[in-house]
Design an enzyme around this catalytic site. Structure first.
Site, PDB file in Angstrom:
ATOM      1  N   ASP A 204       4.586  -3.331   0.591  1.00 10.74           N
ATOM      2  CA  ASP A 204       4.360  -2.751   1.916  1.00 10.74           C
ATOM      3  C   ASP A 204       3.018  -2.005   2.011  1.00 10.74           C
ATOM      4  O   ASP A 204       2.474  -1.551   1.018  1.00 10.74           O
ATOM      5  CB  ASP A 204       5.471  -1.742   2.243  1.00 10.74           C
ATOM      6  CG  ASP A 204       6.813  -2.412   2.534  1.00 10.74           C
ATOM      7  OD1 ASP A 204       6.891  -3.646   2.434  1.00 10.74           O
ATOM      8  OD2 ASP A 204       7.767  -1.676   2.843  1.00 10.74           O
TER       9      ASP A 204
ATOM     10  N   HIS B  55       4.841  -5.386   9.222  1.00  9.08           N
ATOM     11  CA  HIS B  55       5.282  -4.028   8.876  1.00  9.08           C
ATOM     12  C   HIS B  55       4.843  -3.050   9.972  1.00  9.08           C
ATOM     13  O   HIS B  55       4.527  -1.902   9.686  1.00  9.08           O
ATOM     14  CB  HIS B  55       4.712  -3.632   7.517  1.00  9.08           C
ATOM     15  CG  HIS B  55       5.324  -2.388   6.916  1.00  9.08           C
ATOM     16  ND1 HIS B  55       6.650  -2.067   7.028  1.00  9.08           N
ATOM     17  CD2 HIS B  55       4.770  -1.389   6.180  1.00  9.08           C
ATOM     18  CE1 HIS B  55       6.889  -0.924   6.399  1.00  9.08           C
ATOM     19  NE2 HIS B  55       5.767  -0.482   5.890  1.00  9.08           N
TER      20      HIS B  55
ATOM     21  N   HIS C 140       2.372   1.627  12.034  1.00  7.97           N
ATOM     22  CA  HIS C 140       3.194   2.304  11.021  1.00  7.97           C
ATOM     23  C   HIS C 140       3.474   3.772  11.378  1.00  7.97           C
ATOM     24  O   HIS C 140       3.119   4.701  10.634  1.00  7.97           O
ATOM     25  CB  HIS C 140       2.490   2.238   9.660  1.00  7.97           C
ATOM     26  CG  HIS C 140       3.413   2.422   8.491  1.00  7.97           C
ATOM     27  ND1 HIS C 140       3.739   3.667   7.985  1.00  7.97           N
ATOM     28  CD2 HIS C 140       4.069   1.535   7.712  1.00  7.97           C
ATOM     29  CE1 HIS C 140       4.551   3.515   6.948  1.00  7.97           C
ATOM     30  NE2 HIS C 140       4.774   2.241   6.760  1.00  7.97           N
TER      31      HIS C 140
ATOM     32  N   HIS D 160       4.869  -0.452  -3.001  1.00  6.24           N
ATOM     33  CA  HIS D 160       3.772  -0.234  -2.061  1.00  6.24           C
ATOM     34  C   HIS D 160       2.417  -0.493  -2.711  1.00  6.24           C
ATOM     35  O   HIS D 160       2.301  -0.478  -3.929  1.00  6.24           O
ATOM     36  CB  HIS D 160       3.820   1.195  -1.517  1.00  6.24           C
ATOM     37  CG  HIS D 160       5.034   1.476  -0.693  1.00  6.24           C
ATOM     38  ND1 HIS D 160       6.270   1.713  -1.257  1.00  6.24           N
ATOM     39  CD2 HIS D 160       5.214   1.521   0.651  1.00  6.24           C
ATOM     40  CE1 HIS D 160       7.161   1.903  -0.294  1.00  6.24           C
ATOM     41  NE2 HIS D 160       6.551   1.791   0.879  1.00  6.24           N
TER      42      HIS D 160
END
Ligand SMILES: [Zn+2]
Length: 231
Positions: free
Chosen positions: A51, A101, A105, A197
């Site tokens: 991510d 994603h 964000h 991540h």
């Protein structure tokens, strides 16, 4: 009498809020719609999902994955993808896949955002990726995994699925590769979805530590088909 008393009303209000907040804040809870938490496979295979990119460490990650024979899916932010489209192109060129994603964000507010904002976050990233790759992503992971009752309808309208995980390491907070691996490995099993991540100093060493440990246990990293995904 109870439903008409003020305390009863407060209790009902509190309960109804809890019924919304619990599935919203607990990432893999399925009450609001399917959250993909694993995939169906008869083999020792797992899906590595990364991510928050594309970030400056993308090329180093891609080199490391190539050296280790790893294929992964990058859940990217739309704004970063637009700024670094060459990195997204390189992810694809080297055999990985990219997914949504969100556009910006909004980690602190996505879970309490109204329908129009949820739709904009999903649509903005879809547009960014479609412009770079020529294809619209099928998979969405919510910022910090939180979703509210507006997320599934917005995804369904776009033929998309919400991707959760089997194993995470809180590697946005935890920075020791050993500790990160120790949080992932107990949940390893065929069809597991691992989320880690990119973009932090410890991201590459942590990914390498996890990948090597997963390989040592006889697992391969694959990108599943839609038909294999399970809630
Ligand atoms: Zn994120």
């Amino acid at each position: 009498m109870w439903p008409h008393s003020p305390l009863g009303g407060i209790a009902v209000l509190a309960l109804s809020h809890a019924l919304i907040l619990y599935p919203t804040l607990r990432p893999n809870v399925q009450w609001l719609g399917d959250v993909i938490t694993h995939f169906d496979t008869p083999r020792k295979e797992v899906w590595l999902t990364i991510d928050d990119g594309p970030t400056d460490d993308t090329r180093a990650l891609l080199d490391s994955f190539a050296a280790r024979g790893v294929k992964a899916t990058f859940f990217v932010k739309g704004t970063l993808a637009s700024q670094h489209r060459e990195l997204v192109e390189e992810m694809l060129a080297r055999g990985h896949s990219v997914a949504n994603h969100s556009e910006t964000h909004p980690a602190g507010s996505f879970w309490c955002s109204p329908p129009a904002r949820i739709a904009n976050e999903i649509e903005g990233c879809n547009r960014a990726l479609a412009e770079i790759t020529g294809a619209t992503p099928r998979w969405f992971r919510a910022p910090v995994g939180m979703k509210n009752p507006f997320v599934h309808p917005a995804l369904a309208r776009r033929g998309m699925r919400l991707i959760g995980w089997t194993a995470r390491a809180f590697d946005a907070v935890v920075s020791d590769p050993e500790e990160i691996a120790a949080r992932i490995l107990p949940r390893l099993r065929p069809g597991a979805i691992i989320v880690l991540h990119q973009g932090r100093a410890h991201s590459l060493p942590s990914l390498e530590r996890v990948i090597d440990a997963v390989h040592e246990r006889g697992y391969a990293f694959v990108i599943p088909d839609d038909a294999q995904l399970r809630a």
